[in-house]
Design a protein around this motif. Structure first.
Motif, PDB file in Angstrom:
ATOM      1  N   ASN A  71      -9.327  -8.954  -4.969  1.00 22.69           N
ATOM      2  CA  ASN A  71     -10.499  -9.567  -5.600  1.00 22.69           C
ATOM      3  C   ASN A  71     -11.686  -8.618  -5.618  1.00 22.69           C
ATOM      4  O   ASN A  71     -12.512  -8.654  -6.538  1.00 22.69           O
ATOM      5  CB  ASN A  71     -10.865 -10.857  -4.863  1.00 22.69           C
ATOM      6  N   TRP A  96     -15.979 -11.266  -1.704  1.00 21.60           N
ATOM      7  CA  TRP A  96     -15.841 -11.692  -0.315  1.00 21.60           C
ATOM      8  C   TRP A  96     -17.193 -11.956   0.343  1.00 21.60           C
ATOM      9  O   TRP A  96     -17.266 -12.179   1.537  1.00 21.60           O
ATOM     10  CB  TRP A  96     -15.036 -10.648   0.491  1.00 21.60           C
ATOM     11  N   ASN A 171      -6.733  -7.283 -11.364  1.00 27.00           N
ATOM     12  CA  ASN A 171      -6.172  -8.086 -10.276  1.00 27.00           C
ATOM     13  C   ASN A 171      -6.362  -9.575 -10.551  1.00 27.00           C
ATOM     14  O   ASN A 171      -7.474 -10.007 -10.869  1.00 27.00           O
ATOM     15  CB  ASN A 171      -6.888  -7.747  -8.960  1.00 27.00           C
ATOM     16  N   LEU A 315      -9.868 -12.994   7.287  1.00 29.34           N
ATOM     17  CA  LEU A 315      -8.417 -13.006   7.035  1.00 29.34           C
ATOM     18  C   LEU A 315      -7.638 -12.302   8.160  1.00 29.34           C
ATOM     19  O   LEU A 315      -6.678 -11.583   7.914  1.00 29.34           O
ATOM     20  CB  LEU A 315      -8.068 -12.352   5.688  1.00 29.34           C
TER      21      LEU A 315
HETATM   22  O1  AHR Z   1      -5.019 -10.160  -0.121  1.00 32.79           O
HETATM   23  C1  AHR Z   1      -6.120 -11.020  -0.104  1.00 32.79           C
HETATM   24  C2  AHR Z   1      -6.490 -11.532  -1.501  1.00 32.79           C
HETATM   25  O2  AHR Z   1      -5.474 -12.358  -1.983  1.00 32.79           O
HETATM   26  C3  AHR Z   1      -6.644 -10.491  -2.576  1.00 32.79           C
HETATM   27  O3  AHR Z   1      -7.909  -9.940  -2.601  1.00 32.79           O
HETATM   28  C4  AHR Z   1      -6.393 -11.268  -3.822  1.00 32.79           C
HETATM   29  O4  AHR Z   1      -5.855 -10.489  -4.855  1.00 32.79           O
HETATM   30  C5  AHR Z   1      -5.479 -12.381  -3.384  1.00 32.79           C
HETATM   31  O5  AHR Z   1      -5.931 -13.616  -3.816  1.00 32.79           O
END
Ligand code: AHR
Length: 500
Positions: A71, A96, A171, A315
């Motif tokens: 993203n 983000w 992407n 994450l």
């Molecule tokens: O890998 C995390 C996120 O997951 C990436 O940025 C995006 O492409 C997907 O939604």
């Protein structure tokens, strides 16, 4: 419980492209800053790269790393990451909601990739940017000196082209969360025109078109057909993304998620081939599964993270033993489709939903999922053999028959390597029947088993890992290998073989 894998060296899925074992580094969370790059860390080299992380990346045998997003890509100006570091802008990353300092850009990442023995899979921004930015980046990276952007590369310290071969056209452009999200027609046209211009700069590159960002998108299917209709002749691969999780805390259902991946891949292959037939094209589009993994542990904790920080710990999934078992099933599924899935990227590589974790100023360590990935990336080379599996099965809400045994064999000049997951809670008497090969020696039998399914690895406790086993037998005629697969286990058996 008994289960069997029968193989014949002539019955093949296909030749495995080494890029099947790729991974992904996005400018997000602590993947770059605090992950691969921590200039004040005790192991940092002269460029600020953590050498302990580099060692683990090399151990994982990752041949390709997708970069810089994700993203993040859809709002990124690659020009922000070149030239003197002190002059590079700090930007808001809207994807983000963090601050990007641009201390790592294409030159630094290229240097890191060389140190990590890997190649870059570069992605171009088709969210806020377009043809011009993309073709300039190809010129900057791949053209010999003598033109505006290639001379800038040389001025910035790299006379020789980087020679980047694999490129992604944006992407997840189907996702409303994407900066510059597009309809399938808008994206398909833009991708086709961008691909043409990029190839006119360097006709040796390979291009990946964005498929759906998951099979659960409402536009899944119509998106693929439309973007392929626009761009079929201009690209080489179509992308797939999928993440899995055990939100329901239902182990049997969770370990069956690889059947969903299997169905997803078959569906996308069918769509590529439908457009091929419709266009009467001679060309085959292959697949790039350029984001796949398990992602759900961090969903709740991420909500508490404040916006607009530099490299916040987002994450950061801590993977347990059941995640390693599913990851093994997913790897076997990719191998089962290695005739068409030529590129795949475990998303991601360090700290962000990753096999490798770091602690600030402290050590780096291997998560549970590190091991099945490392073993398959190291030994899963050559040709994947068609797996004929005989196994009892169970039903889930999604699938009528989930085999307790998930398995495949890979053959190369040196070895026959068998990967197997026992999804059941019982010991499995596993037989491998070799039609035209004979085993001369079992080189290694390694198992990951016996852990609490929720057991994680941490900096202090690094329990979940494979151990050697001697619980196998080769029959007198060497045509049958019998092995005992522990309940809920990931297994790798490496054999020296004769072709007769
Ligand atoms: O890998 C995390 C996120 O997951 C990436 O940025 C995006 O492409 C997907 O939604």
């Amino acid at each position: 419980m008994k289960a069997r894998l029968s193989i014949h060296s002539k019955y093949q899925v296909g030749k495995i492209d080494n890029r099947l074992y790729g991974s992904f580094i996005e400018h997000m969370g602590r993947a770059v800053y605090g992950g691969i790059y921590e200039p004040h860390h005790s192991t940092a080299d002269e460029q600020g790269f953590r050498q302990d992380v580099l060692e683990l990346v090399k151990e994982l045998k990752v041949p390709l790393v997708r970069y810089p997003g994700g993203n993040f890509l859809s709002g990124y100006n690659w020009e922000d990451g070149i030239g003197p570091k002190e002059k590079r802008p700090h930007r808001l990353d809207l994807a983000w909601r963090t601050i990007e300092t641009n201390q790592i850009g294409i030159h630094e990442f290229y240097e890191w990739s060389m140190k990590a023995d890997t190649e870059i899979n570069m992605a171009v921004n088709l969210g806020t940017k377009g043809i011009d930015s993309a073709r300039n980046l190809v010129e900057y990276c791949n053209s010999p000196i003598g033109t505006y952007w290639s001379d800038k590369r040389a001025d910035n310290g790299h006379k020789k082209p980087f020679g980047i071969k694999t490129w992604c056209l944006g992407n997840e452009m189907d996702g409303p969360w994407q900066i510059g999200h597009k309809t399938a027609d808008e994206y398909g046209r833009l991708a086709a025109e961008t691909a043409k211009a990029m190839r006119w700069v360097d006709d040796s590159i390979e291009l990946v078109l964005c498929g759906s960002s998951s099979s659960s998108m409402p536009t899944f299917g119509s998106w693929e057909l439309t973007v392929l209709e626009h761009a079929y002749e201009e690209v080489d691969y179509l992308s797939l993304h999928q993440y899995y999780g055990n939100q329901e805390n239902d182990l049997a259902h969770y370990l069956a998620r690889s059947l969903d991946m299997d169905q997803f891949i078959s569906g996308v292959v069918a769509m590529c081939d439908a457009i091929k037939a419709k266009k009467k094209s001679k060309k085959q589009i292959n697949l790039s599964f350029d984001e796949w993994n398990i992602w759900y542990h961090s969903n709740e904790s991420d909500k508490a993270i404040a916006p607009w920080e530099v490299a916040p710990p987002i994450l950061e999934d801590h993977y347990n033993f059941e995640d390693a078992l599913l990851l093994g099933c997913l790897l076997i599924t990719l191998l089962k489709h290695s005739d068409r899935v030529k590129i795949a990227c475990l998303a991601q590589l360090v700290n962000v939903i990753a096999p490798i974790m770091t602690t600030q100023d402290g050590p780096a360590y291997r998560q549970t999922i590190f091991y099945p990935f490392m073993q398959v990336a190291t030994y899963g080379k050559g040709t994947a053999l068609t797996p004929v599996v005989t196994s009892e099965s169970y039903a889930t809400c999604d699938f009528e028959a989930v085999p307790y045994l998930e398995s495949i064999a890979v053959l190369n000049q040196e070895e026959l390597v068998i990967f197997a997951v026992n999804r059941s809670q019982e010991v499995m008497d596993f037989e491998v029947m070799l039609e035209d090969l004979s085993i001369t020696k079992v080189v290694e039998f390694s198992q990951m088993s016996g852990f609490d399914i929720k057991q994680v690895n941490s900096e202090a406790n690094h329990k979940v890992k494979p151990e050697g086993s001697n619980d196998f037998e080769v029959a007198g005629d060497s045509k049958k290998l019998s092995a005992s697969l522990a309940p809920l286990s990931w297994n790798m058996i490496r054999c020296a073989v004769n072709k007769k």
